[in-house]
Design a protein around this motif. Structure first.
Motif, PDB file in Angstrom:
ATOM      1  N   LEU A 115      -2.058   4.180  -3.217  1.00  0.00           N
ATOM      2  CA  LEU A 115      -2.388   3.724  -1.862  1.00  0.00           C
ATOM      3  C   LEU A 115      -3.563   2.745  -1.883  1.00  0.00           C
ATOM      4  O   LEU A 115      -3.563   1.733  -1.182  1.00  0.00           O
ATOM      5  N   ILE A 116      -4.548   3.013  -2.714  1.00  0.00           N
ATOM      6  CA  ILE A 116      -5.675   2.069  -2.817  1.00  0.00           C
ATOM      7  C   ILE A 116      -5.184   0.723  -3.353  1.00  0.00           C
ATOM      8  O   ILE A 116      -5.557  -0.332  -2.836  1.00  0.00           O
ATOM      9  N   GLU A 124      -4.101  -5.086  -1.876  1.00  0.00           N
ATOM     10  CA  GLU A 124      -3.232  -6.247  -1.645  1.00  0.00           C
ATOM     11  C   GLU A 124      -3.512  -6.860  -0.287  1.00  0.00           C
ATOM     12  O   GLU A 124      -3.305  -8.045  -0.075  1.00  0.00           O
ATOM     13  N   GLN A 125      -3.939  -6.009   0.655  1.00  0.00           N
ATOM     14  CA  GLN A 125      -4.125  -6.464   2.029  1.00  0.00           C
ATOM     15  C   GLN A 125      -5.608  -6.615   2.386  1.00  0.00           C
ATOM     16  O   GLN A 125      -5.984  -6.676   3.549  1.00  0.00           O
ATOM     17  N   GLU A 130       4.486   6.487  12.825  1.00  0.00           N
ATOM     18  CA  GLU A 130       5.105   7.458  11.899  1.00  0.00           C
ATOM     19  C   GLU A 130       5.641   6.668  10.713  1.00  0.00           C
ATOM     20  O   GLU A 130       6.669   5.997  10.807  1.00  0.00           O
ATOM     21  N   ALA A 131       4.898   6.695   9.615  1.00  0.00           N
ATOM     22  CA  ALA A 131       5.258   5.830   8.490  1.00  0.00           C
ATOM     23  C   ALA A 131       4.597   6.321   7.218  1.00  0.00           C
ATOM     24  O   ALA A 131       3.636   7.090   7.246  1.00  0.00           O
ATOM     25  N   ASP A 132       5.129   5.829   6.112  1.00  0.00           N
ATOM     26  CA  ASP A 132       4.559   6.090   4.802  1.00  0.00           C
ATOM     27  C   ASP A 132       3.492   5.019   4.553  1.00  0.00           C
ATOM     28  O   ASP A 132       3.815   3.828   4.455  1.00  0.00           O
ATOM     29  N   ALA A 133       2.240   5.423   4.451  1.00  0.00           N
ATOM     30  CA  ALA A 133       1.137   4.464   4.276  1.00  0.00           C
ATOM     31  C   ALA A 133       1.328   3.599   3.031  1.00  0.00           C
ATOM     32  O   ALA A 133       0.861   2.462   2.976  1.00  0.00           O
ATOM     33  N   LEU A 134       2.040   4.139   2.022  1.00  0.00           N
ATOM     34  CA  LEU A 134       2.270   3.378   0.787  1.00  0.00           C
ATOM     35  C   LEU A 134       3.145   2.146   1.018  1.00  0.00           C
ATOM     36  O   LEU A 134       3.106   1.197   0.246  1.00  0.00           O
ATOM     37  N   LYS A 135       3.948   2.182   2.096  1.00  0.00           N
ATOM     38  CA  LYS A 135       4.854   1.057   2.380  1.00  0.00           C
ATOM     39  C   LYS A 135       4.449   0.324   3.651  1.00  0.00           C
ATOM     40  O   LYS A 135       5.055  -0.683   4.010  1.00  0.00           O
TER      41      LYS A 135
END
Length: 277
Positions: free
Chosen positions: A119-120, A125-126, A87-92
């Motif tokens: 988000l992209i 970055e990863q 349960e999380a914000d994909a942006l972070k």
């Protein structure tokens, strides 16, 4: 509009749930999941795609921000004990934390239109821990990702995506495949991080800054758009016509300019982040 699970699609999350079985099957075929891979789905919604992936890979992990959907997913997939919901914000979210046994991630998702671009950038970055990414996006975003110099859709998103990844638009999806139906066409894209960057920049932060500055003034000539960063003489020394517009320059040429800017500025100003501001 609610559905048989009674969940109201939320505007603030940009939710449009996929329901067309033919489209879902086509997406799964494109992804071609395998049982031993580390697959991460962003924004599973009501689990239409999740269900098909879990049948092949029971250790699927999902990242979902809407806490009201989590019990729906837990109930629907209770018979998959290894299925994991973050349960999380994909942006972070730190996607690198999901890597197991050194296996790169395969990331998939029907991305909400309102966060797809940032988000992209966050996922680029990863890119070092990613094998590939398959996303459903607004058709226009896919056009921007795949655009080359001279195209109308060419800009920062495409340049930075292509710096890190090979971009392959796969197929388009009409509004009728979703509930509620969005007002735009969608498309599936595959992003495959380069094993070796084709045009590595000396400093990523400088490349970002040059590209951002250039496209903030995309209608101007390079001479004007990059006036504060690089001189006409410097552009000419690279063999780049200062009368061109930013949209006429290739990724390789932007990297050349960024390297020149980096070499001619004090060392302490460099940065390595990919940002979308």
């Amino acid at each position: 509009m609610s559905n048989k699970h009674g969940h109201q699609a939320r505007k603030r999350f940009g939710q449009n749930f996929l329901h067309d079985p033919g489209v879902i099957e086509k997406i799964v075929r494109s992804i071609n999941p395998k049982p031993d891979e580390t697959i991460v789905e962003i924004g599973p919604g009501l689990g239409a795609l999740t269900e098909e992936i879990l049948a092949v890979n029971p250790r699927l992990q999902v990242v979902e921000l809407d806490r009201d959907l989590i019990p729906v997913l837990r109930t629907k997939f209770f018979n998959y004990p290894e299925f994991e919901i973050h349960e999380a914000d994909a942006l972070k979210f730190d996607f690198a934390s999901l890597v197991q046994n050194g296996k790169p991630l395969r990331i998939i998702g029907n991305l909400p239109y309102n966060i797809s671009t940032p988000l992209i950038f966050h996922l680029l970055e990863q890119a070092g821990v990613v094998k590939d990414m398959h996303f459903m996006l607004q058709k226009e975003v896919v056009q921007r990702l795949a655009a080359v110099a001279g195209d109308n859709h060419y800009g920062r998103l495409g340049i930075m995506a292509q710096y890190f990844c090979k971009v392959q638009p796969l197929f388009e999806v009409g509004p009728g495949a979703f509930r509620p139906a969005p007002k735009v066409d969608s498309a599936i894209v595959r992003l495959v991080p380069h094993e070796t960057l084709p045009y590595p920049a000396k400093d990523l932060g400088t490349l970002q800054a040059v590209v951002r500055t250039a496209f903030n003034a995309r209608r101007k000539t390079l001479r004007k758009a990059l006036a504060g960063m690089v001189s006409v003489e410097q552009l000419q020394s690279l063999g780049i016509n200062d009368g061109l517009r930013p949209e006429n320059l290739s990724l390789a040429e932007f990297v050349q300019i960024a390297d020149l800017v980096f070499d001619s500025k004090p060392a302490e100003q460099s940065g390595q982040e990919v940002s979308d501001d």
